[in-house]
Design a protein around this motif. Structure first.
Motif, PDB file in Angstrom:
ATOM      1  N   CYS A 165      -7.902  -4.496   1.854  1.00 33.11           N
ATOM      2  CA  CYS A 165      -8.297  -4.202   0.471  1.00 33.11           C
ATOM      3  C   CYS A 165      -9.030  -2.872   0.339  1.00 33.11           C
ATOM      4  O   CYS A 165      -8.857  -2.173  -0.654  1.00 33.11           O
ATOM      5  N   LYS A 166      -9.832  -2.516   1.329  1.00 35.61           N
ATOM      6  CA  LYS A 166     -10.616  -1.284   1.213  1.00 35.61           C
ATOM      7  C   LYS A 166      -9.737  -0.025   1.179  1.00 35.61           C
ATOM      8  O   LYS A 166     -10.195   1.028   0.763  1.00 35.61           O
ATOM      9  N   HIS A 167      -8.460  -0.152   1.583  1.00 31.59           N
ATOM     10  CA  HIS A 167      -7.558   0.995   1.592  1.00 31.59           C
ATOM     11  C   HIS A 167      -6.690   1.076   0.341  1.00 31.59           C
ATOM     12  O   HIS A 167      -5.943   2.033   0.183  1.00 31.59           O
ATOM     13  N   VAL A 168      -6.786   0.087  -0.531  1.00 30.15           N
ATOM     14  CA  VAL A 168      -5.939   0.046  -1.726  1.00 30.15           C
ATOM     15  C   VAL A 168      -6.509   0.954  -2.807  1.00 30.15           C
ATOM     16  O   VAL A 168      -7.673   0.837  -3.190  1.00 30.15           O
ATOM     17  N   ILE A 169      -5.675   1.851  -3.292  1.00 24.05           N
ATOM     18  CA  ILE A 169      -6.050   2.749  -4.385  1.00 24.05           C
ATOM     19  C   ILE A 169      -5.611   2.146  -5.718  1.00 24.05           C
ATOM     20  O   ILE A 169      -6.324   2.204  -6.704  1.00 24.05           O
ATOM     21  N   ASP A 170      -4.424   1.554  -5.721  1.00 21.51           N
ATOM     22  CA  ASP A 170      -3.898   0.939  -6.933  1.00 21.51           C
ATOM     23  C   ASP A 170      -2.952  -0.188  -6.543  1.00 21.51           C
ATOM     24  O   ASP A 170      -2.366  -0.162  -5.452  1.00 21.51           O
ATOM     25  N   ALA A 171      -2.805  -1.142  -7.438  1.00 23.10           N
ATOM     26  CA  ALA A 171      -1.890  -2.258  -7.207  1.00 23.10           C
ATOM     27  C   ALA A 171      -1.427  -2.796  -8.558  1.00 23.10           C
ATOM     28  O   ALA A 171      -2.190  -2.776  -9.527  1.00 23.10           O
ATOM     29  N   ASP A 172      -0.198  -3.258  -8.610  1.00 20.95           N
ATOM     30  CA  ASP A 172       0.350  -3.853  -9.822  1.00 20.95           C
ATOM     31  C   ASP A 172      -0.481  -5.099 -10.155  1.00 20.95           C
ATOM     32  O   ASP A 172      -0.581  -6.007  -9.326  1.00 20.95           O
ATOM     33  N   PRO A 173      -1.085  -5.156 -11.349  1.00 22.26           N
ATOM     34  CA  PRO A 173      -1.885  -6.330 -11.699  1.00 22.26           C
ATOM     35  C   PRO A 173      -1.054  -7.609 -11.831  1.00 22.26           C
ATOM     36  O   PRO A 173      -1.607  -8.705 -11.829  1.00 22.26           O
ATOM     37  N   GLY A 174       0.269  -7.471 -11.889  1.00 20.61           N
ATOM     38  CA  GLY A 174       1.147  -8.636 -11.987  1.00 20.61           C
ATOM     39  C   GLY A 174       1.433  -9.311 -10.648  1.00 20.61           C
ATOM     40  O   GLY A 174       2.076 -10.359 -10.606  1.00 20.61           O
ATOM     41  N   ILE A 175       0.967  -8.723  -9.556  1.00 17.71           N
ATOM     42  CA  ILE A 175       1.194  -9.302  -8.229  1.00 17.71           C
ATOM     43  C   ILE A 175       0.378 -10.579  -8.088  1.00 17.71           C
ATOM     44  O   ILE A 175      -0.806 -10.607  -8.414  1.00 17.71           O
ATOM     45  N   LYS A 176       1.027 -11.622  -7.583  1.00 19.51           N
ATOM     46  CA  LYS A 176       0.349 -12.886  -7.288  1.00 19.51           C
ATOM     47  C   LYS A 176       0.350 -13.078  -5.775  1.00 19.51           C
ATOM     48  O   LYS A 176       1.239 -12.571  -5.084  1.00 19.51           O
ATOM     49  N   ALA A 177      -0.612 -13.821  -5.267  1.00 20.07           N
ATOM     50  CA  ALA A 177      -0.645 -14.114  -3.838  1.00 20.07           C
ATOM     51  C   ALA A 177       0.662 -14.800  -3.462  1.00 20.07           C
ATOM     52  O   ALA A 177       1.129 -15.699  -4.157  1.00 20.07           O
ATOM     53  N   GLY A 178       1.287 -14.337  -2.382  1.00 17.72           N
ATOM     54  CA  GLY A 178       2.553 -14.899  -1.922  1.00 17.72           C
ATOM     55  C   GLY A 178       3.768 -14.088  -2.339  1.00 17.72           C
ATOM     56  O   GLY A 178       4.863 -14.294  -1.811  1.00 17.72           O
ATOM     57  N   ASP A 179       3.615 -13.151  -3.282  1.00 18.76           N
ATOM     58  CA  ASP A 179       4.733 -12.310  -3.707  1.00 18.76           C
ATOM     59  C   ASP A 179       5.131 -11.347  -2.597  1.00 18.76           C
ATOM     60  O   ASP A 179       4.299 -10.907  -1.805  1.00 18.76           O
ATOM     61  N   GLU A 180       6.411 -11.002  -2.586  1.00 19.43           N
ATOM     62  CA  GLU A 180       6.895  -9.959  -1.689  1.00 19.43           C
ATOM     63  C   GLU A 180       6.654  -8.627  -2.383  1.00 19.43           C
ATOM     64  O   GLU A 180       7.078  -8.428  -3.518  1.00 19.43           O
ATOM     65  N   VAL A 181       5.929  -7.719  -1.721  1.00 24.93           N
ATOM     66  CA  VAL A 181       5.513  -6.467  -2.352  1.00 24.93           C
ATOM     67  C   VAL A 181       5.928  -5.255  -1.519  1.00 24.93           C
ATOM     68  O   VAL A 181       6.298  -5.380  -0.348  1.00 24.93           O
ATOM     69  N   PHE A 182       5.808  -4.074  -2.149  1.00 26.56           N
ATOM     70  CA  PHE A 182       6.144  -2.804  -1.516  1.00 26.56           C
ATOM     71  C   PHE A 182       4.864  -2.001  -1.362  1.00 26.56           C
ATOM     72  O   PHE A 182       4.141  -1.792  -2.333  1.00 26.56           O
ATOM     73  N   VAL A 183       4.591  -1.561  -0.154  1.00 24.76           N
ATOM     74  CA  VAL A 183       3.397  -0.758   0.114  1.00 24.76           C
ATOM     75  C   VAL A 183       3.828   0.700   0.165  1.00 24.76           C
ATOM     76  O   VAL A 183       4.718   1.065   0.944  1.00 24.76           O
ATOM     77  N   VAL A 184       3.211   1.515  -0.684  1.00 23.01           N
ATOM     78  CA  VAL A 184       3.557   2.934  -0.758  1.00 23.01           C
ATOM     79  C   VAL A 184       2.317   3.780  -0.540  1.00 23.01           C
ATOM     80  O   VAL A 184       1.190   3.332  -0.768  1.00 23.01           O
ATOM     81  N   GLY A 185       2.550   5.013  -0.109  1.00 19.36           N
ATOM     82  CA  GLY A 185       1.455   5.965   0.045  1.00 19.36           C
ATOM     83  C   GLY A 185       1.145   6.623  -1.284  1.00 19.36           C
ATOM     84  O   GLY A 185       1.836   6.397  -2.283  1.00 19.36           O
ATOM     85  N   GLU A 186       0.131   7.456  -1.295  1.00 15.04           N
ATOM     86  CA  GLU A 186      -0.254   8.166  -2.523  1.00 15.04           C
ATOM     87  C   GLU A 186       0.869   9.059  -3.029  1.00 15.04           C
ATOM     88  O   GLU A 186       0.952   9.338  -4.216  1.00 15.04           O
ATOM     89  N   ASP A 187       1.745   9.495  -2.127  1.00 15.60           N
ATOM     90  CA  ASP A 187       2.871  10.345  -2.508  1.00 15.60           C
ATOM     91  C   ASP A 187       4.056   9.534  -3.048  1.00 15.60           C
ATOM     92  O   ASP A 187       5.062  10.102  -3.465  1.00 15.60           O
ATOM     93  N   GLY A 188       3.948   8.211  -3.038  1.00 15.41           N
ATOM     94  CA  GLY A 188       5.004   7.350  -3.579  1.00 15.41           C
ATOM     95  C   GLY A 188       6.053   6.924  -2.573  1.00 15.41           C
ATOM     96  O   GLY A 188       6.959   6.162  -2.909  1.00 15.41           O
ATOM     97  N   ARG A 189       5.945   7.399  -1.328  1.00 14.24           N
ATOM     98  CA  ARG A 189       6.928   7.017  -0.306  1.00 14.24           C
ATOM     99  C   ARG A 189       6.654   5.609   0.195  1.00 14.24           C
ATOM    100  O   ARG A 189       5.510   5.228   0.422  1.00 14.24           O
ATOM    101  N   LEU A 190       7.735   4.859   0.408  1.00  8.35           N
ATOM    102  CA  LEU A 190       7.613   3.497   0.915  1.00  8.35           C
ATOM    103  C   LEU A 190       7.131   3.521   2.365  1.00  8.35           C
ATOM    104  O   LEU A 190       7.677   4.245   3.195  1.00  8.35           O
ATOM    105  N   LEU A 191       6.107   2.723   2.646  1.00  9.60           N
ATOM    106  CA  LEU A 191       5.566   2.614   4.001  1.00  9.60           C
ATOM    107  C   LEU A 191       5.933   1.288   4.645  1.00  9.60           C
ATOM    108  O   LEU A 191       6.179   1.219   5.842  1.00  9.60           O
ATOM    109  N   ALA A 192       5.955   0.217   3.820  1.00 15.10           N
ATOM    110  CA  ALA A 192       6.192  -1.110   4.362  1.00 15.10           C
ATOM    111  C   ALA A 192       6.535  -2.097   3.250  1.00 15.10           C
ATOM    112  O   ALA A 192       6.308  -1.825   2.071  1.00 15.10           O
ATOM    113  N   VAL A 193       7.084  -3.224   3.668  1.00 17.32           N
ATOM    114  CA  VAL A 193       7.274  -4.363   2.767  1.00 17.32           C
ATOM    115  C   VAL A 193       6.525  -5.532   3.395  1.00 17.32           C
ATOM    116  O   VAL A 193       6.424  -5.640   4.617  1.00 17.32           O
TER     117      VAL A 193
END
Length: 159
Positions: free
Chosen positions: A104-132
């Motif tokens: 959590c301490k590394h998160v700059i922004d996150a979609d407020p619609g995300i619920k625990a258990g959702d499959e999400v996309f982790v991106v860098g500040e430049d918008g590039r995909l880093l992980a799923v």
């Protein structure tokens, strides 16, 4: 064994994607060659390939699609900007790209619609995909909390 997806298979996959990520997500399959791999025991779709590249698998327990990194890239192209994404700091990005957990301490922004258990996309500040991965807490909590993990990294661009 891979086989071309039938019209019924594509309709099923579009419905799954739309349910999981919103109505725009089903468009990811438009005009593309879709192939599937089925379970030998049940005949259900287990793996999805789009244009010859592994797009994702279907989790047997709940039927949700678990996108691969390439599947994540394709979905990010059709989803509205920011949907199901977690933006992490520049300092954490190289570690997350190598498969480390998102805290959590590394998160700059996150979609407020995300619920625990959702499959999400982790991106860098430049918008590039880093992980799923799978969200451990909601998008609102990711931005509010300063401790603990928020996304269990399932696949990353670096391995």
């Amino acid at each position: 064994m891979r086989e071309p997806a039938s019209e019924e298979d594509i309709l099923h996959l579009r419905a799954l994607l739309s349910y999981q990520y919103g109505p725009e997500a089903g468009r990811v399959l438009d005009g593309r060659k879709v192939e599937v791999e089925r379970s030998t025991a049940t005949g259900r779709i287990r793996r999805i390939y789009v244009d010859g590249v592994f797009f994702g698998s279907i989790r047997a327990s709940d039927g949700f699609i678990l996108p691969s990194v390439e599947g994540g890239r394709l979905l990010l192209e059709v989803l509205p900007k920011g949907r199901y994404t977690v933006v992490v700091s520049r300092g954490a990005a190289p570690f997350i790209a190598k498969g480390r957990t998102v805290f959590c301490k590394h998160v700059i922004d996150a979609d407020p619609g995300i619920k625990a258990g959702d499959e999400v996309f982790v991106v860098g500040e430049d918008g590039r995909l880093l992980a799923v991965g799978r969200a451990v807490v909601s998008g609102v909590e990711m931005k509010r909390l300063r401790r603990g993990e928020c996304v269990k990294n399932r696949k990353s661009v670096g391995g």
